[in-house]
Design an enzyme around this catalytic site. Structure first.
Site: not given
Length: 255
Positions: A158-160, A163
């Protein structure tokens, strides 16, 4: 000092209450920039601004607090910047902070928070601060990405996603405004020695070991090492660099 590389520049640094953002603010102030530091929490960003002033004699530092995932708050940040120290010529989109966990353990709220903190903050800040830079024919935008976008780090899906959006926004804007005098780049760190990493090492030492073990140099980065890369891209010597991802990662991904 006449040899300060950012003398006369106005720099906005988001997510600057601690860690990488605070290190960037110190570097900019030391190089003669007028610095606007922002974060979510009023007391924390006030302390950070005081710290930058105390350690950089004569530095002009303005603090601002608010949720930069909201367009109206970013509009207020631009207004405060311009009324206090003038139009920004440098923008560092460092605000972020993901909820790192296995993808199927995320909730709608944690997914939304991850996207808001890491992508919407960048989108709104770019939309607010680009027009004055274009009018001036000069500007530097440095977005904070993540090396995990390239190496697919465990529990970072999810973070990727957020980002990775920052990386894509960088290349799109860089091409769109390539002849304007404004450069747009991303700095992508790996694990960095911050209070956040220390908390992970206390709560889940096995996971912390994993994110450090993927780094061939065998250690996390230091905030000053990331700030040095940001400072270079914020200066005039980087005038022919745009649309790039500068990885500060100890070799965790390589060309």
């Amino acid at each position: 000092m006449t040899n300060q590389m950012l003398s006369g520049q106005v720099a906005v640094v988001t997510g600057a209450a601690h860690g990488i953002g605070l290190a960037v603010a110190h570097r900019f102030a030391a190089e003669g920039a007028k610095v606007v530091v922002t974060d979510l929490h009023e007391e924390a960003i006030g302390r950070a601004a005081d710290d930058v002033r105390a350690k950089n004699a004569g530095a002009e530092v303005v603090s601002f607090f608010g949720d930069l995932s909201q367009e109206s708050v970013v509009a207020e940040l631009r207004a405060v910047t311009e009324s206090s120290v003038g139009p920004a010529s440098i923008l560092v989109n460092n605000a972020g902070g993901g909820v790192i966990k296995p993808f199927l353990e995320h909730t709608a709220d944690t997914l939304r928070a991850t996207i808001d903190r890491n992508l919407w903050t960048v989108i709104w800040c770019c939309r607010a601060f680009l027009p004055p830079m274009l009018n001036a024919g000069y500007g530097r935008i440095i977005n904070m990405g993540a090396d995990s976008v390239r190496n697919g780090l465990l529990q970072h899906a999810a973070y990727n996603g957020a980002k990775g959006g920052v990386h894509g926004l960088t290349t799109g804007l860089a091409r769109e405004f390539a002849t304007s005098g404004v450069t747009i780049n991303t700095v992508a760190p790996c694990a960095v020695r911050t209070a956040a990493l220390e908390r992970v090492q206390e709560i889940d030492p096995a996971f912390a070991k994993h994110v450090i073990d993927v780094i061939p140099m065998g250690r996390p980065g230091e905030v000053d090492e990331v700030a040095a890369a940001v400072l270079f891209l914020a200066g005039k010597d980087s005038s022919f660099i745009t649309g790039q991802v500068l990885s500060v990662n100890g070799g965790s991904t390589m060309l």
